[in-house]
Each structure stands twice: as structure tokens, then as C-alpha cells.
Design a protein around this motif. Sequence first.
Motif, mmCIF file in Angstrom:
data_model
loop_
_atom_site.group_PDB
_atom_site.id
_atom_site.type_symbol
_atom_site.label_atom_id
_atom_site.label_comp_id
_atom_site.label_asym_id
_atom_site.label_seq_id
_atom_site.Cartn_x
_atom_site.Cartn_y
_atom_site.Cartn_z
ATOM 1 N N ARG D 289 0.866 -1.189 0.000
ATOM 2 C CA ARG D 289 0.000 0.000 0.000
ATOM 3 C C ARG D 289 0.897 1.232 0.000
ATOM 4 O O ARG D 289 1.868 1.318 0.747
ATOM 5 N N TYR D 290 0.511 2.197 -0.818
ATOM 6 C CA TYR D 290 1.385 3.335 -1.101
ATOM 7 C C TYR D 290 1.811 4.116 0.132
ATOM 8 O O TYR D 290 2.925 4.604 0.226
ATOM 9 N N ASP D 291 0.919 4.198 1.145
ATOM 10 C CA ASP D 291 1.225 5.074 2.276
ATOM 11 C C ASP D 291 2.315 4.521 3.189
ATOM 12 O O ASP D 291 2.834 5.245 4.039
ATOM 13 N N PRO D 316 -1.453 6.470 -10.808
ATOM 14 C CA PRO D 316 -1.609 5.171 -10.135
ATOM 15 C C PRO D 316 -3.054 4.676 -10.092
ATOM 16 O O PRO D 316 -3.290 3.465 -10.078
ATOM 17 N N ASP D 317 -4.033 5.611 -10.089
ATOM 18 C CA ASP D 317 -5.428 5.164 -10.032
ATOM 19 C C ASP D 317 -5.849 4.442 -11.304
ATOM 20 O O ASP D 317 -6.869 3.766 -11.337
ATOM 21 N N ALA D 319 -3.491 2.501 -13.101
ATOM 22 C CA ALA D 319 -2.494 1.479 -13.400
ATOM 23 C C ALA D 319 -3.175 0.135 -13.637
ATOM 24 O O ALA D 319 -4.183 -0.189 -13.004
ATOM 25 N N GLY D 323 -1.492 -0.646 -8.760
ATOM 26 C CA GLY D 323 -1.763 0.775 -8.527
ATOM 27 C C GLY D 323 -1.826 1.088 -7.045
ATOM 28 O O GLY D 323 -1.400 2.152 -6.590
ATOM 29 N N LYS D 324 -2.313 0.127 -6.276
ATOM 30 C CA LYS D 324 -2.509 0.317 -4.840
ATOM 31 C C LYS D 324 -1.207 0.640 -4.111
ATOM 32 O O LYS D 324 -1.211 1.251 -3.062
ATOM 33 N N GLN D 325 -0.101 0.151 -4.639
ATOM 34 C CA GLN D 325 1.157 0.320 -3.913
ATOM 35 C C GLN D 325 2.128 1.262 -4.616
ATOM 36 O O GLN D 325 3.266 1.410 -4.175
ATOM 37 N N SER D 326 1.693 1.926 -5.695
ATOM 38 C CA SER D 326 2.608 2.805 -6.424
ATOM 39 C C SER D 326 2.657 4.200 -5.812
ATOM 40 O O SER D 326 1.638 4.743 -5.403
ATOM 41 N N LEU D 327 3.867 4.762 -5.786
ATOM 42 C CA LEU D 327 4.027 6.156 -5.377
ATOM 43 C C LEU D 327 3.657 7.064 -6.546
ATOM 44 O O LEU D 327 3.835 6.700 -7.707
#
Lengths: 349, 349, 349, 349
Positions: D289-291, D316-317, D319, D323-327
Motif C-alpha cells: 500500500r502506497y502510504d 496510479p489510479d 495502473a 496501482g494500490k502500492q505505487s508512489l
Amino acid sequence: MQFNNNHITTVHMIVVMQKSATKEMANHVLQTIENHGLRGEAMFGDQRTAIGVIGDKNKLDEGNLSRLPGVKEILLVSKPYKKVSREYKPENSIVKVGNVEFGNKKPVIIAGPCGVESEEQIITIAKGVKQLGAEMLRGGAFKPRTSPYSFQGMQEDGLKLLAQARKETGLPIVTELISIEHIPLFEKYDIDMIQLGARNMQNFDLIKKAAKTGRPILLKRGMSATVEEFLLAAEYILNEGNKNVVLCERGIRTFEQSTRNLLDLNSLALIKEISHLPIIADPSHAAGRYDLVAPLALGALATGANGIIVEVHNKPDEALSDGKQSLTFDSFREMMEQLRTMHILNGNN
Amino acid sequence: MQFNNNHITTVHMIVVMQKSATKEMANHVLQTIENHGLRGEAMFGDQRTAIGVIGDKNKLDEGNLSRLPGVKEILLVSKPYKKVSREYKPENSIVKVGNVEFGNKKPVIIAGPCGVESEEQIITIAKGVKQLGAEMLRGGAFKPRTSPYSFQGMQEDGLKLLAQARKETGLPIVTELISIEHIPLFEKYDIDMIQLGARNMQNFDLIKKAAKTGRPILLKRGMSATVEEFLLAAEYILNEGNKNVVLCERGIRTFEQSTRNLLDLNSLALIKEISHLPIIADPSHAAGRYDLVAPLALGALATGANGIIVEVHNKPDEALSDGKQSLTFDSFREMMEQLRTMHILNGNN
Amino acid sequence: MQFNNNHITTVHMIVVMQKSATKEMANHVLQTIENHGLRGEAMFGDQRTAIGVIGDKNKLDEGNLSRLPGVKEILLVSKPYKKVSREYKPENSIVKVGNVEFGNKKPVIIAGPCGVESEEQIITIAKGVKQLGAEMLRGGAFKPRTSPYSFQGMQEDGLKLLAQARKETGLPIVTELISIEHIPLFEKYDIDMIQLGARNMQNFDLIKKAAKTGRPILLKRGMSATVEEFLLAAEYILNEGNKNVVLCERGIRTFEQSTRNLLDLNSLALIKEISHLPIIADPSHAAGRYDLVAPLALGALATGANGIIVEVHNKPDEALSDGKQSLTFDSFREMMEQLRTMHILNGNN
Amino acid sequence: MQFNNNHITTVHMIVVMQKSATKEMANHVLQTIENHGLRGEAMFGDQRTAIGVIGDKNKLDEGNLSRLPGVKEILLVSKPYKKVSREYKPENSIVKVGNVEFGNKKPVIIAGPCGVESEEQIITIAKGVKQLGAEMLRGGAFKPRTSPYSFQGMQEDGLKLLAQARKETGLPIVTELISIEHIPLFEKYDIDMIQLGARNMQNFDLIKKAAKTGRPILLKRGMSATVEEFLLAAEYILNEGNKNVVLCERGIRTFEQSTRNLLDLNSLALIKEISHLPIIADPSHAAGRYDLVAPLALGALATGANGIIVEVHNKPDEALSDGKQSLTFDSFREMMEQLRTMHILNGNN
């Protein structure tokens, strides 16, 4: 770009909103879902809103929603596998290998050495286990070894000796495939059943090409594969048009390391419920030591396994691999007798 | 300072030296071992030296050697438990609870609800499971709950109702102790067997005080306890002079979470070899869902468990806890019949 | 019967129906939900129906629905914890122990020996670590040991020496509580912060009684506790009215056993997001060997830990416990210098 | 038969005898060891005997001794890997990919999308991450996906676009190889560094053939691979004569599933000690997860990682995978600034 055309319309996600999320945020999520061609249905609680996502699951990924303002988390409702599931095909699948049938009440006993080591060894063992009740012969010709310095197997000579052992005993043979380059050899020696090992459970290239041979596949669970990943690996095979898949629970990796692996009978019992595919157990690799093989074999079959695959060696103290976990003829005979006492071998339980 | 006076002279460590370690470094390690009153024996290879440490294991800890120059790692040879081991006592221990015996060939079936909820509930269930073949009654009065907001049990009223159910059926009772302050209540209601739960497997204060009551103890394995830690928790009880310990494998925590826990039959089979204590299985907590309880119970008993403890409820849909994993009378009856078919109940296998 | 009166009205479950479930089955589930005083909302897909359950979560348990005809599985939406969550309290909590504050940008360095062994030892170490920058002193007086034959701590004498070390250095002290019977001693010596250890993370009796003292609590994560279980253990403390809780990630148990435990920085980073409580790391127990303590301490603080607790010993080769993982003064100094170079100690990062 | 000619003479096993073992049994073990051409040395304690096995480890397997009368267990002293170890090569290895060097004090930042999706996407991202400080570009062209129904990558077109992105930015590229059949394409597009993914860490066929290209290899750790298995997979590459190996810790699978995987910094710190190979971390796959990506990246580099590989996406939205884990560019920039504040980027810590 390659996309799979497998359109399924179902409730496939639940978007859980934060308590502090506003009505506008929920509407934004709903709008985004509709923009992707799906339907959203909101459930409002006093404290929290959740939004169901209904429609074609290939059009929207959780990553497309997880960053929207006010979204707390996303729960997946639908499973990614399909053809392996009992919802897709309710009745048990029967997989035939020669005269042997996997998936009936009667469990299948597969036995043989870890690796083929010599003509004398494999013929002796094949005859021995057949006499004691085994219906199929196992034996590795190509060995995937953790260390590059370990015995890597007899290669093509091993396949040849397995075919010879089959000829002398009538037992169908199962042996592991570790490279797509060896597939022609598996055809040449007419290997009855192709084993895909734990280390290759997510080697999708190998899986797809083995599936395309049309030969029955024994798919072993990866050391840390979830039930879902295991079933998805089998889905790859069915998706290539090959329905002859037998699953094999061989122990998973956990914090507990007093034995080599841990036989996961929970998953075996669960898979029998949620999938129509036959599933057998490998107590030898699960135990990692000969004295625990028979207790685990009994447990697995009593739990409902459709068979077992066990390592048996005529001279385990001299085996080139896995001698530590191989049964002798005597201990194999004793195990078979216990199975008869428990009315397990004839499938009456 | 408190030291335990348990002097054991044995080979208890191997100090593995780095390949680059000099002869002086090896001599320094040998000297340090002697300075602590033990004996060191060096084995020299071309590439690597290893040093055995022989003597009283309480005089030297691995931490005393691990920092010495040239030391690569330290392997522990001797196990820290003693009285629970089969090396200490080769024959099986038999633990009696009322007329019931744990440790014989005949396995013990313990059944009952997760928690005592009412007089009508516990009496109905006690009579029901007795009629179907159970020999002991389970039921929680004090419940250790993960959430402070969950049902915490009927407390003393629960113990009173259990005693009443025993009176009406003759079944001995087992129930969980979660605080040393409740021990007088366990004495007052003459609880036949004290259960120490998974969450308290290393609550040594509770273990020691429960042990001192002299009552039989059912010690459940912690969710991530190793076999060694499990046996050491039992060692605490034996070390207090209480030999009436029955172990219980109830599933461990792993990466696989398609079921609540994972029944570890590898460890159960291993413990039967290395310890003389009886060990039973809890398929209800291992499965976490009612439909997998019977397959796991069969598997555990076929593997060699000395008994099982299962949750049975007359109205599982209305249970205040664990309804999801409770058997009905019908499913319990069916399981008992399967056990009879497999010749397991009479201990003939 | 004891029930907690904590009524929360929220979307708390999603009932996933089987593909083969009929409309009558869905209606039966909806009716059952209403019979318990909650609201159900059905979402219909072509292939599958899902039903949201909205209302007071204490009135209905998943076990009450899981057996209804046509139910495939149940997804839990709402988390069982409340007061520990950031949704409940968005801003960081600051926990004061003497002059030390946990939860600010500036991380807290706690150092000291595993166990108090003598006056000379604890005073020397307390002075040493203070001089090098530590703000609090750790040291065990009561030791929960896996083996009954290991050093169990100096008991009350240990508490007395800790109080003396505090007097000589001004450092507040933190030490572990392992029995409710020792609480009066913790009051007598005015222990600044009570540590609840990993083995007792679900010893709810101990947790509740420690909470009631009102003293700040250092709650260590259990070896296999999930983030949810860890937060629920803290919820027990907050639920007793004690808000002074500092969490401590100390490594979890996994298949990887080349080090003693595995420092879980994923969970630490996640907890900082979802909870308002301060969280520190224990690199000593996570590493299990002195040479990896500093790298893990740096990693934990860079990831955002609100502090660390490390074992430091003046003579680690002679320590009665955990010598293998204790830092010397020199290695502690070196670690502190690295932290300064990285601008971590002053909380600027 | 194929045997590896790697003769090592060392202390390689300790045979631990049962307490009840007789002198004859110990002599039998010693004789067996000698019969295989090795040397045995017995250490006698009052209670227990242990026997060291010294000599060529390829001549004797533990399975050859484990069944001898009186043998309790066998401890392995020597590690099965060699060329990857620091005992074999004490100084750090430096692996060059274009102008980039792995293994120096200065860590390497690799960034890019999970998968190559279009020319516009990969060129935009390549330019963006270069401007923000990345030194290498990542991007998948062939994607090993758990489900057969997921996006499988742009295949050869993806490689072509990566080569184009390299041309426009000068960034060397790394991308995953999943089939030996694709090796000619990797040669055709002159891929700078071949990634071997977690699922293929024990696909020895793929490893050996990738190694033979001579190109630098980025070897990712398998999801449940031990440190030893990880190093042995690297040993396969070195054993083919290719010394350009960079290891990558990308998170392992544990019971804790609140995040996708768990970044194992313990093993990363340990590997830096026991191996000379560079090791980087993949916080994107570890977090899931990106955060949480930036906190874990900071932690990994502070612990001593030789670099990181992170997923960055311009949108990322939208991808197609991960997408969930991309910065985003913004969050990547912020992370780079934190690294500068901590003096990590220039390798001064």
C-alpha cells in the motif's frame, strides 16, 4: 496488450469508507465505479458507509479505488479462480492415470524412491511396493535441488529406467518436470503423469507448457502457497484445456521447525469442499523423518485425502537423497496393514 | 538470587569457529570453557574447527561465548527440558480424571459447549453428548476474550452449573482457569481437570499455582509455541510435583488463514515419540468452522492422538461464542460412527 | 451474565451467498438479521448476492448466520477495537513518564540490562547509558523464563536496586510485571512504567489489574499477535480508564529463524497510521544477537518509531541472561552517534 | 551420474546420541563414518555422547546416519553455500550496471512502474523519476501473475519501450525474465539487468540460463525462502561463472497479513554480514500500500540496504497492476527529500 476475455458479473468488492468520510466522498466513489462501467450500491450506517461494487470484475481493480478520498479499505468478495471451484462444477472430478483413478472413495497409494539411482534400485523398489499394494510408482529423474552441489538426478537415464520399471510391473509412473526443454523426453518415454513440484508451483511458463501436453498433472502445493494461490495454479492448467489435475498437499513452512514441513490437513479438508479436483497428501516431505511418515499418512487418509505419495527405498541408509525420510519395505508393509485395519484402503470410511 | 539446582553433565554446546579463526582463538575459547568449570574438546578440520562443550549446563550460557574472537556460531546440543522427556521416563504416562484414563490405547472423547450459558443449555448438552459416547464434559465459565467487548463467561455461576451437570451425568468436567484468584472457586466446585489455555501457555505464574493444586491439568499449546516451549511449559508443572498433565494440540498460527488455525499433527506425532505425556487434539479451534471439525478429528485420532476435545452445542446458531465451529448433536453422532467404522474408538488401531 | 454495553451502529458484516443460493435463502438471511434487531441490505449480481448487515454489532455474531442455507462466507467490516483507533481520536497521544514524553517527534531512548544482577551492575549501567544519551532505564527484576531451570530474576531486591539507580541518575525506570501478586511491590518502589511482556500480551487478568494502577504501561506485542490483537490488548487498558499506553514492537515469530525474531516495521508503520498511541521498537529482542541491534535500531527509528528500548550491559560476556544480544557501552555510543548523523535523535526527520 | 566435484574438508555434522545409547552404538556410528572415508571424533559426557564428523561433506549425507541405532538427532555445522559467503570473499562485491554501482556506500535508487503499459506512460515516468533522483528504471514487460485472468504484460513491445525509455533518459533498465524462451529477446533489446522474481527464486533452470548470459542479475527473495535458500539460489548464479548478482529483500510471508508482505530487515542486516553480495530492498511489494512505502524505504536504507527498488506511476489510479502500492511523483519526491535530510542518499551514514 493481452487481456483475458473472462467477463464475470458479480458482487466483487466492498469499499469500506472511513467514519469521517463525507457524503460527497461516497458519491465520488460511486461515480468512479460507474465511470468504469460497473454498478455501486451504498449501505449507510450511522457511523460508517460501505459500498458494494457489482459488475464485470475485469473492468475495475482495487487499486483504482483505494486512493480515493475517504476510502478506508477494500474487501474482496469474489474469488479469482473459477474452473477449479465446486460452484463451477459440483461433482467430484475423476482423474485417470492408466488403470488408476483419483477422486473415487478408494484412495490411491503411490510409492517409490526419492530419486532413480540405478536399474537394480528402481526395479527392486517397483516390484517391492507393487507387491505390498502400491498402485503407482514415483521416482525423480530430474531433481530440483536447493544447493547446486547436491545430486541433480540421473536425467534422461532416469526416465528410461522408470519406463522399464513400468514395463516390468505394470505400475503407471509419475516423475517431476523441471524444465520446458525436457518435455520432449517426457513424451518420448510416455510418462504417465507429470509432477510439478512445490518450487515450481508459480512457474507459470512451465505449468502452461506441461498442461498443453494433455498428460495428467500432479500439482504440488508451494511451500508457502495459500489455498487460493494453489487453486489458481491449477486454474492455469484447466484454462489450457487440460482437466486432468490432481492436487498434492505436501506440507507448508511455518515457525515450527521440529519437523521438515507441516502437513496442512485443514487446507486439504477445505479444498475437498470448495474444489472438485482430487487431492492427495505427501507425508514423506511433510514429515522429513521416516518415523513420522506412517502416522501422518494415516491422518491424511482418515481426513479424506484421495491418496498418498510416499518415499520407499530398499536401502535408505545408502540413498543419494531423502534417505532420512524414506520408508523401508517393512515399515511400508506395516503402514499398509494399519490402513486395512482402519478400513481405509477399500474406501469404506 | 534464585538459581535452580538442577545440575546436568552432558555435551551441551558446539562452538563453531570461523574459517579464518587462528589457533590462539580456539585456545581462548577452550580456556574460557575451563574457567567456567567445564570441559572443551576441539575437533580440527582443514577449513574449520568446532569445539564441544561438556559439563554442567547451568554454569555456562551461549552468551558467554558468542562474542569471543573467531566464534562463528553456537549450536545447542542438549534440550532444556528433562522430566517431560521419554529419555527421562520411557513408558507412557497415564493420567486419571475420575474414571477416565488418558494415555491408553483407547482415546478419550471430551465434548461440550464453548461456554456455559444457562442451566438448560449445559444440562441438555451434557446429557446429549454422554448418550452419544463422550466421556468427559467441557464448558467455559471464565472466557479469555481477545476483545474486551465480547462475552466474558458466566464466571462462578458457570462453575456451579458444570458441577450440577457432572452430578446429573457422572461425566468429569474440564474448564479453563484464567486467574490465580479463581483457584479457590475451582477447589470449591471440585473441578476435575483444570484447563490452561493457549493464551496463557507462558503465563508461568498461573501455571505454577495451578500445578500446586495437584489437580490434573489440560495444557493447551500456545498459538505460536514451538514443541520445545510447549514441553517446557509442561516441565514447569512437573517441576512443581504435579505429574497429571495432558497436552493438547489445538492448531497453530501460520501464513495460511483460510481456516482459523492449523492443526499440527506433525508435532503431535513427534511429541508422542519424545515425551511420555498423553496428548489430545482440539479440532474445533483448529478448524474454526463446523464442517471441517469431523475430518480433522478423524485425522488426529488416526495419527495417534490420545483423545479429542470438541465443541458441541444444542443450538449452535444461538451460541454466545464459537457457534461457527460447534457441532450439532447430529454431526457429533455422525463423527462418532465414523470413528467406530475405523476401529478407532476401541483403541484397536 | 456480563455483557459490555458498548453499542455501535455500523455496517459490520457482509454475508456472501453461494452462486447456487435461491432468493428464498437470501430472504431467510435477511429475516434472521431483522429478527436480531439489525438491518440487512441485499446487493444482487447476476451470479452472486451479498447482504450487508447494519446495526448494533453486539446483537449478532457471525456464528449466528454462518450455517444458514446458501451462505458461503462472512466478511467482517468493522474492527472490534475502538478507543485505540485514530478514527476515535485523530491526534497523537502523548504519554508522560517522569520528564520523558512518548509520542512527540523526538524519539525516546530506553537502555539497560536484560536483568538486574547486582547493585554494582545496575548502577554502573544506569550511569553509563545516561551519559551516552539514554533517557530511561530498563532492567528486569522478575523474569518470565521459558525454562523453569533458568535464572528467574532478583525479585524484590531487583526493584529496590532499580529505585536506587533512579535515585542516583534521575532516569525513570521501566520493568516487567509477571504476576498480579507483585503489584503492591511495584507501588512500594514507585515503578515509573510497568512493562507487560510478549508472553503475557493476552493475559487479560494481568493487563486489567496493571491498568487499574493508573501507571503508564509499556505493552509488548506477543510473538504471534496480529496488529488487531495487539490493539485489542491495548483497548483492554484504555477500557479500564488508563490512557497511558506505549506500544512496543519487539519482533514476531516467522519461518525465518536465522535471527531470534523478526522486527515487523510494516506493522509499526501501519499502527502509526491507524492508532493514536505511541509505539517504540525493541531491536535487541528482535535481533537476538548484538551485531544486528544497531542496524535494526536505525531502521526502526527511520521508519518512524517513537523510541527504542535496547539492552546494554557493562560485561555482556558475564550476563546472566541475554548476554548474546546486549550492546556494550562502546557499541551503544556508536549507535547513538549514527542516530545523530541521521538527524534522528532530535526528531527533525 | 552427475556429481559436483566440490570437495570441502570440514567439520560438517554433529551426531547426537540418545542418553540410552551404548558404547557399541557409538562405535558403530564411528565405523560407518570411517567407511564413507571421513573421520569421526566422539565427545563423551556422563549422560550423552556426541560425535563430530570431519571430512569431505559430499561423501556422507545425514540420511546415511540418522537411522543407526542410538542416534537421536544430527546437527549440521557447515553451510551448503560457499562462493556467496564472506568467509570465501571478505570484501564487498561491487556490481556495475551501466554507470550505476551496487555495493558502495551510496545506495542506488531504482524506480518505475509495475508494468510497462504504453509509450506515453513509460517515457513520462522514466523522465519523471530521473529528474527526482532515480538512477535506474524498472518496469515489467512479462508479468508472472497469480491468476491466469490478470494482465500478463506487454511482452516484447514492453521490452522495446523500455529500451526507448533508456535511450531518452540514459537510465539503465531492469526487467523481469519469466521464461528461458525470452532470453533471446533480452539479448536483442540489450536489457541491462535481468530480474529473477520471487516466484522463480527456486526455478533453477531459469536461474542457470539467465546466469549464462553474463548480464547482471537482480535476484529477488522467494516469499518463504530462508536466508540459506536465498544465498544458495545466488550460489547457482556464481557457480555458472556470473559474479554480477544483486540480492533483493522484498518482504516475506508470515501470519501477519495486515500488510501484503513483511519487509525482513533482520535478514537484510544478517546477509550484509555473512555475504559479500550487494542487497537492496523493495518496499513497494513489502508494503502493498502506497502510504507505507516511504517509511519502509527509509527504514531499509537506514538499516544498511545498498539501494531500493520502488514502484512509481504517473497515474496510479489507472495502473493496470499494483496501482494500490505505487508512489506518485509527489510522494516519491517527498521520500527523496527525507532521504537527503537523513544524509542517506550520499552514503555518509
